[in-house]
Design an enzyme around this catalytic site. Sequence first.
Site, PDB file in Angstrom:
ATOM      1  N   THR A   1       8.521 -11.910  -3.264  1.00  0.00           N
ATOM      2  CA  THR A   1       8.931 -11.377  -1.967  1.00  0.00           C
ATOM      3  C   THR A   1      10.432 -11.136  -1.865  1.00  0.00           C
ATOM      4  O   THR A   1      10.890 -10.594  -0.858  1.00  0.00           O
ATOM      5  CB  THR A   1       8.494 -12.321  -0.842  1.00  0.00           C
ATOM      6  N   GLY A   2      11.207 -11.529  -2.861  1.00  0.00           N
ATOM      7  CA  GLY A   2      12.626 -11.207  -2.860  1.00  0.00           C
ATOM      8  C   GLY A   2      13.530 -12.366  -2.523  1.00  0.00           C
ATOM      9  O   GLY A   2      14.650 -12.154  -2.051  1.00  0.00           O
ATOM     10  N   LYS A   3      13.118 -13.595  -2.774  1.00  0.00           N
ATOM     11  CA  LYS A   3      13.949 -14.758  -2.441  1.00  0.00           C
ATOM     12  C   LYS A   3      15.210 -14.796  -3.302  1.00  0.00           C
ATOM     13  O   LYS A   3      16.321 -14.984  -2.783  1.00  0.00           O
ATOM     14  CB  LYS A   3      13.138 -16.046  -2.623  1.00  0.00           C
ATOM     15  N   THR A   4      15.054 -14.602  -4.590  1.00  0.00           N
ATOM     16  CA  THR A   4      16.212 -14.623  -5.483  1.00  0.00           C
ATOM     17  C   THR A   4      17.151 -13.464  -5.199  1.00  0.00           C
ATOM     18  O   THR A   4      18.376 -13.623  -5.191  1.00  0.00           O
ATOM     19  CB  THR A   4      15.735 -14.576  -6.949  1.00  0.00           C
TER      20      THR A   4
ATOM     21  N   GLU B   1     -22.733  -3.055  -4.352  1.00  0.00           N
ATOM     22  CA  GLU B   1     -21.530  -2.519  -3.724  1.00  0.00           C
ATOM     23  C   GLU B   1     -21.864  -1.731  -2.457  1.00  0.00           C
ATOM     24  O   GLU B   1     -21.099  -1.751  -1.487  1.00  0.00           O
ATOM     25  CB  GLU B   1     -20.767  -1.636  -4.723  1.00  0.00           C
TER      26      GLU B   1
END
EC number: 3.4.24.-
Length: 670
Positions: free
Chosen positions: A243-246, A463
Amino acid sequence: MSVPKQDTPQGQGRKPKQFNILYIYLLIALGVVGILFFYQGGNPVETSWQEVQLQMLPQGYITKMVGVRNKGIVEIYLSQEGIRHFEKRLGGRKGYDAEHPPFYLTIGSFDAFEQQLRDAQKDLPKDKQIYPSYIERPDYLGGILTWVVPFALLIALYLFMMRRMGRGGGAGGGANIFNIGKSKAQLFSKEGYVQVDFSDVAGLEEAKVEVREIVDFLKNPKKYTELGGKIPKGALLVGPPGTGKTLLAKAVAGEANVPFFSLSGSDFVEMFVGVGASRVRDLFKTAKEKAPCIIFIDEIDAIGRSRSKNVGFSSSEERENTLNQLLTEMDGFSTNQGVIILAATNRADILDGALLRAGRFDRQIHVELPDYQERLEIFRVHLKPLKLHPEFDPTFLAKQTPGFSGADIANVCNEAALIAARKDKTEVEKQDFLDAIDRIVGGLERKSKILTPQEKEKVAYHEAGHATVSWLLEHASPLLKVSIIPRGRSLGAAWYVPEERQLTTVEQMFEEMCALMGGRAAEDVVFGEVSTGALNDLERVNKMAYGMVAYYGMAEGLENACYFDSTGQSEFNFAKPYSEQTAQRIDAAVAALRDRAYNKAKEILTAHRDGLDRLANRLLTDEVIFADDLEAIYGPRKGETREEMLQSSLKQEAKDEEQAKVEEEGKKAE
């Protein structure tokens, strides 16, 4: 989530090259090799007995012979006339005199050599005959090399291993075993590195608002300290993977223009006792010297896991010592010293309570999966480097990727480009993105998996059962398409566009369970038997039913019961947090929910058997059908579609903005 800027000036972002001492070792070795093998001036040349007997002795070129007994050779000294005669034989080399013989002769036995020499000189005058002398010549250099070279190799190997073990990079990285306790954090400064700021981070608007306060403190600390305010020492970024923490943490460092220490929680872990705590001390010591700065610890749960009460059973003493040192360091330096700690994890529930208390990680910043608008922004960022059709609209991608993280979106864009290149296209088209989403969600298409006609028919009805039940139930997820092409481990798949709800009611969860049961129910209705193809469906239904009963209190007789442990401490307990009688009631309630969902699905399919057959036959013919095909068979779907909800929400926002403008103009007129 986004990516760093693409337009980087040439040369920027590269580390300066460091001098390597191995180059000096290489030059020394080459010099020694050159001396030993390329400079051969003054060294004797080996000759043969025939050459000595036929050319040297008869002409009187030999002045003396010296036998070296311990080497098994005879050194042959020549007169200046003989040296000139054999000049070509000696290769034009100089330096031969009374101390440096030009030739030597290798012999097997000195007695046999003396006999051959007497026989060769028996016809020569007495004054021209040569009588060899013998000596013992100790090989001092060989003895030294025999002792020195092995030790030199061992020392060189030891130094090389110590350099490899001590090479950790970052602050304080050493070149030997004695620096193993140094921090392995990588330092990013403003100079010489590609920078990331908030403009590079698409979406995450709420998270960016939270961390702007940290940036403002690092830029203008006096504004807070003069009023006696204290900035939080630490902030914990919590959210699912990708999610973009770093990236958000790097954007904070880039925006604040301060040094940024980056490392992972596993960097503190080592096979030696006490190394983790030593690296924590060294990290904070270096950070204080660089203050104001930011320390970013990624995946902090590697060392921040909750400490066990049962030390002998599930505790790692070394990991806990590292955590204790981290807790001490975080509460040990002054608040206004300019060192701020950011950490990231997707498992905040298992972190130790002391790590999250006030004075350490004061606040938690939740970085959630992006919603529709945020996904649209992320797609626009990742679509920039792609060659797209001029009329390509990314909004349909954002609508069809609910639950995708920023990393997933980047993967979709890259996969679409690869698919287009594989098909020799000059532009990436809409179908390439659809194929990329199918491959990421459902897996790679397996054309080699051949189904028998009976198996294919069962898969088609399975299905079709999912599609029919989900279409006819108002609160089930809207269907996007159905396929009976094998992908990954599945023989068929149905793609849905789930509503992005903040709250879910009992009716909504129950109808989702009915849609999951639609596949097995269709097999039962049509064939009178069931197959193993419903494994994943049953697993998801059981989890949903257990969550409704044991977590959300949605079962009859257990309306307000919740046995969910948000602290994560239950993993250390052997006993359940409820009695055996309650466990039986939970099991009974789960079974009742599961059976009710299955019977509901069978009722729907039995009532719409004609539509089920038509849908299955179309699947057998086309292999892939879309929502338009279901609408042609069953008519429009009940309830408001997701797109209609989105449009109505946008219209309401426009009305609110227009009303706000009218009110503002009215105030100005007054």
